[in-house]
Each structure stands twice: as C-alpha cells, then as structure tokens.
Design an enzyme around this catalytic site. Structure first.
Site, PDB file in Angstrom:
ATOM      1  N   ILE A  64      -5.304   4.874  -2.129  1.00 56.60           N
ATOM      2  CA  ILE A  64      -6.166   3.628  -3.341  1.00 56.60           C
ATOM      3  C   ILE A  64      -7.467   4.057  -3.300  1.00 56.60           C
ATOM      4  O   ILE A  64      -8.049   4.091  -2.147  1.00 56.60           O
ATOM      5  CB  ILE A  64      -6.000   2.061  -2.973  1.00 56.60           C
ATOM      6  N   ILE A  98       0.425  -3.181  -4.284  1.00 57.91           N
ATOM      7  CA  ILE A  98       0.805  -1.926  -3.613  1.00 57.91           C
ATOM      8  C   ILE A  98       0.824  -1.974  -2.059  1.00 57.91           C
ATOM      9  O   ILE A  98       1.539  -0.997  -1.667  1.00 57.91           O
ATOM     10  CB  ILE A  98      -0.414  -0.868  -4.030  1.00 57.91           C
ATOM     11  N   GLY A 318      -2.034  -1.402 -12.377  1.00 59.46           N
ATOM     12  CA  GLY A 318      -2.652  -0.403 -11.698  1.00 59.46           C
ATOM     13  C   GLY A 318      -2.590  -0.298 -10.212  1.00 59.46           C
ATOM     14  O   GLY A 318      -1.488  -0.457  -9.809  1.00 59.46           O
ATOM     15  N   GLU A 319      -3.617   0.058  -9.378  1.00 58.16           N
ATOM     16  CA  GLU A 319      -3.644   0.230  -7.945  1.00 58.16           C
ATOM     17  C   GLU A 319      -2.354   1.083  -7.414  1.00 58.16           C
ATOM     18  O   GLU A 319      -1.783   1.103  -6.303  1.00 58.16           O
ATOM     19  CB  GLU A 319      -3.452  -1.047  -7.288  1.00 58.16           C
ATOM     20  N   GLY A 320      -1.730   1.789  -8.208  1.00 64.07           N
ATOM     21  CA  GLY A 320      -0.555   2.891  -7.934  1.00 64.07           C
ATOM     22  C   GLY A 320       0.926   2.024  -7.980  1.00 64.07           C
ATOM     23  O   GLY A 320       1.952   2.522  -7.329  1.00 64.07           O
TER      24      GLY A 320
END
Length: 355
Positions: A64, A98, A318-320
């Site tokens: 991240i 995540i 988001g955030e992977g």
C-alpha cells in the site's frame, strides 16, 4: 532528469514456448476446449510469465502506497485529509479490508507513506518516506517536481526489489490518499486525451454538485499544464499525479524488469498501470487485471489497456482490495490447470464424434 533512468531498463519477455505448452495442456484436460473461459487464459498467461507449465501463486506481495494531495484545498473530497494517515495506522494494525484480505491469502503486506501531511509519527508497520508533505495543488503548480516524482517511483522500485529478495511470486499495489481520484482523473484525461466529464467519478462519495466542481478543477489543471507536458507520461505524472501514484508506476515498471506478475486493482491503480505502459509498452505483458469498478473512468482505462478484468462486483474501495479478491480466482486457475486430469490420464476419449 536522473542520468541513470532505471525505469527505461530492459523489460523481460514472457516465455512463449512455455505458453504454447500450457495451451496444449489446456486442450488435453477433461473438458471442452475453452469451457473454463478466462480461468484457462489466466493459467496460460501465468505459465508464460513464470516460465513453467505448472504456474503457482504461493507468496503474494501487497504494498500500500500512501500520499496526500494538495488539490484537496479545492474541496473535491467528501473526507478530510487527516483520513489518509488514520487509514495508514488501520492498514498496519489489521483493520482495513486489504489487511484482512492479505491475512486470508497469507500475503506479505507492506505499508509505505510516500508523503503525507502532518507531524512526525511512528506507526508500527508503516514505513515513512516523506518525499514531501503531500503534493502541491495542481490547479496552481505542478503536483511534484520531476525529481520528486522520480524519488516516489524509486520507492516503488525498492518495494519490488525487496519482494523479489523474499521470493514473492505476484504483486499487488494498493493506494491511499484523500483526493487521489481527482489526481487519477486528471492523469487519465491527459494520457488518453479524453474529457474530464467522462473520466471523473464520485470517488469516496461526493454529490452531483461536488462532482461538477471536481470536473471544473480538473479542467483548470489541464489548461494550466497541457502546454508544458505534451504526450510525455512522466511529465503528466509529475504535473497532476500523486506520490503514491508515482510509486505504483515505478513498482509496475520494476515488476516487468525483473519478471514478476502484477495484479492491477481499480481506477487509480489502472491509471498508474497505463502510465507505466506509456513509459514502457512491454510492461503490459506482465499485468492481470483484478476487477472492473462501476465508474466509467475505470472501464475506459481498462479498454485503453486492452484489459479483460477478472471480476465485476461493483467494488470501488481501492487500497488493492479488488485485486486481492481476484487473487483467489488466479490461484484457482492455477490449481485447475495443474491438477485436472488429461483425457489420457482419465481414460476419457477426447475425440469429437462427427454428426
């Protein structure tokens, strides 16, 4: 510009001989050819990237990258800037989506602060690299100098070099930064020469009036920076990008240089992916795409990358996280490819009967 432009070093080529062998194996498995759809293509692509007919994902690596954005001065986000740092601590302490996904996959989770706003802090599990305390307001100045942009890209490179030293076999980049959908939309508009109206979404949840204001802000930035950037992806990245977007761009470039498969996440990650491909087109070979979000901007960038997303679940965190969810499908694709019986092994006739 740096005399040693590492981001222009040679990209590795996928193993085409292994790809052909993997395609042949798929044709011999006890199923009609193509019956497992995209799962087959994922396994074949990974076989070519890993150089083995039996691809495996055993040590995923997730990083991240975080950074603050000066454009939040223009009131384009539903959340205050302080949330960026608050989420950093949440990532490191295991509370974010995540973080849970990484634990589920037994993946290494690295959290890097590329440049946030605020006092010096010490969060366990967060690596602090303050290139600058957030980018500049890109409606008035370039977000970063070219040197700062390259320094952020270097953080991405360092993350991948560390991942390689730990025998990681696939990479996911996530991002955190209040205001970064505005930055990504501006980048997308400049990279593909399409209007901000088409490429700008609600981000973390702004209303329509705020969306129109956000679009106007991006228009202002485009008007300011267009005379100075041309079609140069690195200049676009420095002009309107974010420190975390630059770090992701550097990470993707480095993955392709060392031969590590990538799973790209959502809109912001995909804009970074496009930026890396504009710098070195062969980087595209090393990418799988985790999902397609609900926003048109993401769909448009995926189209530009000729990408077929693995999932379509209306994710927009988001955030992977979307790439992390897709990792399960990627691992399953490998297991099916490796463990299904061939027609010969199962003593099943693979010959089609004529009508």
């Amino acid at each position: 510009m740096s005399e040693q432009a590492w981001w222009l070093e040679t990209i590795k080529h996928p193993d085409l001989a292994t790809k052909s062998q993997a395609e042949y194996r798929q044709s011999q498995l006890t199923k009609p050819t193509g019956a497992l759809g995209q799962l087959e293509q994922i396994a074949i692509q990974l076989a070519s990237l890993q150089g083995t007919i039996q691809p495996r994902i055993q040590k995923p690596w997730i990083t991240i990258f975080a950074g603050d954005h000066g454009v939040v001065e223009e009131n384009i986000s539903a959340y205050p800037q302080a949330v960026t740092r608050q989420m950093l601590q949440n990532f490191a302490s295991g509370g974010a989506a995540i973080s849970v996904i990484a634990q589920y996959h037994q993946a290494h989770l690295q959290v890097i602060d590329c440049g946030t706003v605020g006092d010096v802090y010490d969060y366990v599990g967060v690596e602090r690299h303050c290139i600058r305390a957030g980018t500049a307001n890109f409606t008035k100045h370039a977000a970063m100098t070219e040197q700062e942009c390259i320094a952020a890209m270097e953080l991405g490179k360092q993350s991948i070099d560390l991942a390689q030293s730990q025998a990681a076999d696939i990479f996911i980049a996530g991002e955190m930064g209040i205001g970064n959908t505005c930055s990504a939309s501006a980048m997308a508009s400049l990279l593909i020469n399409e209007s901000a109206e088409q490429l700008t979404g609600v981000g973390t949840g702004i209303n329509n009036q705020q969306l129109q204001h956000k679009i106007a802000v991006i228009h202002q930035a485009i008007k300011l920076h267009t005379p100075n950037i041309g079609n140069n992806a690195l200049k676009i990245l420095a002009a309107v990008g974010g420190l975390e977007i630059a770090a992701m761009t550097g990470a993707y470039l480095r993955c392709a240089q060392i031969g590590m498969p990538i799973v790209v996440d959502g809109f912001i990650s995909s804009v970074a992916a496009l930026c890396s491909v504009r710098i070195q087109p062969s980087v595209r070979d090393w990418m799988l795409f985790g999902h397609q979000s609900a926003e048109y901007g993401h769909q448009r960038i995926l189209k530009e990358l000729n990408a077929q997303p693995i999932l379509n679940m209306n994710l927009r965190l988001g955030e992977g996280s979307g790439a992390g969810v897709a990792l399960s499908m990627i691992q399953l694709a490998c297991v099916l490819h490796n463990q299904m019986a061939t027609f010969a092994e199962a003593a099943v006739s693979g010959d089609k009967v004529a009508d």
